[in-house]
Design a protein around this motif. Sequence first.
Motif, PDB file in Angstrom:
ATOM      1  N   LEU A   1       8.753   0.571   0.271  1.00  0.00           N
ATOM      2  CA  LEU A   1       7.973   1.504   0.053  1.00  0.00           C
ATOM      3  C   LEU A   1       6.615   1.340   0.593  1.00  0.00           C
ATOM      4  O   LEU A   1       6.004   0.212   0.827  1.00  0.00           O
ATOM      5  CB  LEU A   1       7.612   1.159  -1.573  1.00  0.00           C
ATOM      6  CG  LEU A   1       6.397   1.953  -2.255  1.00  0.00           C
ATOM      7  CD1 LEU A   1       7.072   3.510  -2.151  1.00  0.00           C
ATOM      8  CD2 LEU A   1       6.009   1.492  -3.449  1.00  0.00           C
ATOM      9  N   GLY A   2       5.927   2.351   1.151  1.00  0.00           N
ATOM     10  CA  GLY A   2       4.484   2.340   1.773  1.00  0.00           C
ATOM     11  C   GLY A   2       4.852   2.375   3.474  1.00  0.00           C
ATOM     12  O   GLY A   2       3.944   2.567   4.249  1.00  0.00           O
TER      13      GLY A   2
ATOM     14  N   CYS B   1       0.884  -1.179   0.121  1.00  0.00           N
ATOM     15  CA  CYS B   1       0.028   0.034   0.029  1.00  0.00           C
ATOM     16  C   CYS B   1       0.918   1.275  -0.003  1.00  0.00           C
ATOM     17  O   CYS B   1       1.802   1.366   0.905  1.00  0.00           O
ATOM     18  CB  CYS B   1      -0.841   0.020   1.388  1.00  0.00           C
ATOM     19  SG  CYS B   1      -1.728   1.357   1.349  1.00  0.00           S
ATOM     20  N   ILE B   2       0.487   2.242  -1.036  1.00  0.00           N
ATOM     21  CA  ILE B   2       1.494   3.375  -0.901  1.00  0.00           C
ATOM     22  C   ILE B   2       0.579   4.588  -0.462  1.00  0.00           C
ATOM     23  O   ILE B   2       1.154   5.793  -0.517  1.00  0.00           O
ATOM     24  CB  ILE B   2       1.813   3.823  -2.231  1.00  0.00           C
ATOM     25  CG1 ILE B   2       0.758   3.865  -3.417  1.00  0.00           C
ATOM     26  CG2 ILE B   2       2.937   2.865  -2.812  1.00  0.00           C
ATOM     27  CD1 ILE B   2       1.104   4.272  -4.555  1.00  0.00           C
TER      28      ILE B   2
ATOM     29  N   LYS C   1      -3.707  15.672  -5.266  1.00  0.00           N
ATOM     30  CA  LYS C   1      -4.797  16.816  -4.979  1.00  0.00           C
ATOM     31  C   LYS C   1      -4.077  17.860  -4.631  1.00  0.00           C
ATOM     32  O   LYS C   1      -2.939  17.758  -4.084  1.00  0.00           O
ATOM     33  CB  LYS C   1      -5.574  16.246  -4.135  1.00  0.00           C
ATOM     34  CG  LYS C   1      -6.654  15.024  -4.768  1.00  0.00           C
ATOM     35  CD  LYS C   1      -7.633  14.711  -3.678  1.00  0.00           C
ATOM     36  CE  LYS C   1      -7.286  13.591  -2.584  1.00  0.00           C
ATOM     37  NZ  LYS C   1      -8.274  13.159  -1.795  1.00  0.00           N
TER      38      LYS C   1
ATOM     39  N   TYR D   1       2.657  10.419  -1.308  1.00  0.00           N
ATOM     40  CA  TYR D   1       1.815   9.448  -0.788  1.00  0.00           C
ATOM     41  C   TYR D   1       1.927   9.001   0.440  1.00  0.00           C
ATOM     42  O   TYR D   1       1.090   9.031   1.550  1.00  0.00           O
ATOM     43  CB  TYR D   1       1.354   8.420  -1.549  1.00  0.00           C
ATOM     44  CG  TYR D   1       0.648   8.655  -3.135  1.00  0.00           C
ATOM     45  CD1 TYR D   1      -0.202   9.726  -3.149  1.00  0.00           C
ATOM     46  CD2 TYR D   1       1.046   8.130  -4.304  1.00  0.00           C
ATOM     47  CE1 TYR D   1      -1.045   9.934  -4.344  1.00  0.00           C
ATOM     48  CE2 TYR D   1       0.289   8.264  -5.205  1.00  0.00           C
ATOM     49  CZ  TYR D   1      -0.702   9.209  -5.401  1.00  0.00           C
ATOM     50  OH  TYR D   1      -1.214   9.571  -6.689  1.00  0.00           O
ATOM     51  N   VAL D   2       3.384   8.333   0.687  1.00  0.00           N
ATOM     52  CA  VAL D   2       3.392   7.519   1.702  1.00  0.00           C
ATOM     53  C   VAL D   2       3.652   8.242   3.126  1.00  0.00           C
ATOM     54  O   VAL D   2       3.080   7.965   4.282  1.00  0.00           O
ATOM     55  CB  VAL D   2       4.856   6.667   1.774  1.00  0.00           C
ATOM     56  CG1 VAL D   2       5.120   5.985   2.844  1.00  0.00           C
ATOM     57  CG2 VAL D   2       4.599   5.876   0.278  1.00  0.00           C
TER      58      VAL D   2
ATOM     59  N   ASN E   1      -3.574  11.555  10.581  1.00  0.00           N
ATOM     60  CA  ASN E   1      -4.555  10.473  10.144  1.00  0.00           C
ATOM     61  C   ASN E   1      -5.574  10.038  11.316  1.00  0.00           C
ATOM     62  O   ASN E   1      -6.453   9.708  11.104  1.00  0.00           O
ATOM     63  CB  ASN E   1      -3.677   9.417   9.821  1.00  0.00           C
ATOM     64  CG  ASN E   1      -3.136   9.764   8.333  1.00  0.00           C
ATOM     65  OD1 ASN E   1      -3.748  10.437   7.466  1.00  0.00           O
ATOM     66  ND2 ASN E   1      -2.043   8.951   7.888  1.00  0.00           N
TER      67      ASN E   1
ATOM     68  N   SER F   1       2.327  11.580   3.629  1.00  0.00           N
ATOM     69  CA  SER F   1       1.523  12.858   3.863  1.00  0.00           C
ATOM     70  C   SER F   1       0.204  12.136   4.422  1.00  0.00           C
ATOM     71  O   SER F   1      -0.138  11.019   4.083  1.00  0.00           O
ATOM     72  CB  SER F   1       1.238  13.569   2.504  1.00  0.00           C
ATOM     73  OG  SER F   1       0.743  12.782   1.700  1.00  0.00           O
TER      74      SER F   1
ATOM     75  N   VAL G   1       2.116  13.128  10.694  1.00  0.00           N
ATOM     76  CA  VAL G   1       1.106  12.602   9.964  1.00  0.00           C
ATOM     77  C   VAL G   1       0.380  11.603  10.594  1.00  0.00           C
ATOM     78  O   VAL G   1      -0.778  11.456  10.426  1.00  0.00           O
ATOM     79  CB  VAL G   1       1.833  12.020   8.546  1.00  0.00           C
ATOM     80  CG1 VAL G   1       1.071  11.232   7.884  1.00  0.00           C
ATOM     81  CG2 VAL G   1       2.338  13.219   7.737  1.00  0.00           C
TER      82      VAL G   1
ATOM     83  N   MET H   1      -3.653  11.033   4.605  1.00  0.00           N
ATOM     84  CA  MET H   1      -4.642  10.240   3.795  1.00  0.00           C
ATOM     85  C   MET H   1      -5.666  11.489   3.358  1.00  0.00           C
ATOM     86  O   MET H   1      -6.215  11.259   2.268  1.00  0.00           O
ATOM     87  CB  MET H   1      -5.251   9.163   4.166  1.00  0.00           C
ATOM     88  CG  MET H   1      -4.095   8.311   4.606  1.00  0.00           C
ATOM     89  SD  MET H   1      -3.192   7.424   3.606  1.00  0.00           S
ATOM     90  CE  MET H   1      -4.392   6.065   3.000  1.00  0.00           C
TER      91      MET H   1
END
Lengths: 451, 322
Positions: free
Chosen positions: B116-117, A377-378, B213, B262-263, B311, B265, B307, B267
């Motif tokens: 990643l992630g 999941c990224i 976005k 993405y990772v 979240n 910041s 973050v 959601m």
Amino acid sequence: MMKTFSIGGIHPNDSKISKDCKIEVLPVPSKVYISVAQHLGAPATPIVKAGDQVKVGQVIAEPAGFISAYVHSSVSGTVKSVGPRKDIAGNNVVHIEIDVEGDEWIEGADLSDTIVTEIPEDDKATLEKIKMCGVVGLGGATFPAHVKLCPPPGSKAECLILNGAECEPYLTSDYRIMLERSKEIVIGAAIMKKVLGGCPAVIGIEENKPEAIKAMSEAVAELQKTAKGYDGISVMSLKKKYPQGGEKQLIDAVMGRQVKSGGLPISVGAVVQNVATSLAVYEAVQKNIPLITNVMTITGDCLPMENQHNYKFRIGMPLSYIAEVAGGIPEEAVKIVSGGPMMGKAIANLDATTVKGSSSLLYLTAEQTVRGVESACIRCGKCAEACPMGLEPFLLNKYARNNMMDELEENAVQDCIECGCCLYSCPANIPLLDIIRIAKGDVIRIIRTRK
Amino acid sequence: MNKLLVSPSPHLHTRTSTKSLMRDVVIAMIPAVIVSVLFYGWAELLVLGVSVASCVLLEYLITKYLLNKPCTVCDMSAVVTGVLLALNLPATTPWWVVFIGAVVAIGVAKMTFGGLGQNLFNPAIVGRVFLLISFPTYMTNWAKPNGFISTAAVDAFTGATPLGIAKEGGVAAVEGLDYMDMLFCNIGGSAGELSALAILAGFVYLLARRVIKPYITLSILATVAVFSGIFWAVNPAEFTGPVFNLLTGGVLLGAVFMATDYVTSPMSNVGGIIFGVGIGLITMLVRYFGAYPEGMSFAILIMNAVVPLINKWCHSKKFGRA
């Protein structure tokens, strides 16, 4: 601004390849197998036995509870057997096997093309007819129609919404009936709206079907001019977005009201029926024809144009028979879906037969439908952006994989409508809905035991 | 067809994949890369090459031999980190310093967290900040832009960045600077700070492709503008103004390419705005009152750490549960 639902949604390619294929009537095979579980709720109880003679439209199974429905014979002939047979998922369900002889209908069925516009006065009799004719919702859930048309005491219908969104890609059966049976659908709406106490009726259609919007608007205008009981019916064009045809989403789009979590549409004054259901109501009430036919789409990108069809079928026809009549199964197809590609079921058994709610044979190729390998999941948040219920699938996925039931319930996993937007959108191919679906079942079970 | 494939719905899937998203980020950085190569020449190409190559190689080696996990090089996230790290370094950085930056970015900031992630901090920024603290001489030796051909001149014309000048000499020292030069890449700084227009082109591309976005980027820029606007209005002799602060340093590069990772910041959209405002505030506090001339990297790192909390507070609005 054209209306649509307020949260989430996706825009898959609509792929309405078969939209210009006129409805053709499928020839009746030599044998049909009619399932007694064609509706949501308890399977019906068979009332015929081997050797019995039946006519088209004759009751062959009775409801086995409040949420259940009558099942009628779709052919005339001799009952060969009553027993278990595999449905499209491969589960054993009681089927009634009938050898077809001729095409003799029950008495009272009006098979003429005359359109009966006069709406019956007696609401009780109308409801009884809808129930006796085995009408169920044809938008996917096959919920018995008469139950929805009798709001519980204390609640009042403020708006009847006819679902003509057909937001699933590929499907064109609703589109075709809106073009070819527009008046009958409007009459069905008028009948249901009268039963509900005369609330307004809105026919919601997505903007990508301008011909359907035009045909339905013209039918409404003409009936309003020439007959009584058609005031307060209107057509509303909606912005194209999946899952517009979801009940809660459609109510939000049309009325701007959100059904509370766990609540029924009637709690915000809405009753939603599919346009195909409206047609079935017309046939039942005005023509005394029970629900034994429906329209299904035979389509797919790998299917040549001449083999694309919209068929009027009778219940109990083997899917393999229909596939053959339609021109055979294309080589490249690896999966056949009954229903739309977003919420339909993959067919495990082509010997299964059509049911009231059958809506398609959709052929998908390996390239289209085989899922990619799952990766990490990224945290892009695309699943949450897509979820029309405002849930956070990435979070539910993590909680579900760790069996965190309290957190799942707090984050509303039970509100999931299983539309598939999250799994569709995930760039990492995480099987979000597969996992959430299981977790949802578990959480709902926990909530039930608490009561 | 002999066997039917059966699986739960949905039966269709978007064409967007992790790889296609990362590829879009790389494409969005191309204008900034072209500008920096054109203006810094071979030296910049060397930094870019070493950075990308070592990030990819390190990811490959670590996943294959240390973690024994499937190789993730193909998802292109290491390329993104490599390009970002290079854009954050002066063109004069020696190749071995760049390599150490890549080791810290991929090896420490990304892979130790699980790849990643999983990483809490933006790998490229961790690499950059590590170099900034460890090799301050190389990292503040900003080259003044020179034409592509004159590679020798890059060494000759080193100078301070506009922010460095402002830190040392106060507002008066930067009064002569031309904002048009900043827009069109004629200022000193790390490679990626060169041209505001090139970075904005990347921003527009990312928005158009729906990769990101706008909330995080715009809230950073708005916060920087408002914060510096207030101070500048009160005391223009002591504080630099909003246009200066938006166009200098890593604000644009960070707001468009790094804070939007993405990772690392939040959601949700609301979370993104909180995150962006935090970055803008911390950046300006460092610039006006801190020891360093530039605060963007520190601001992003500090907000990265927040973050998970953001979240936890900010959930999306649920249907029928108002």
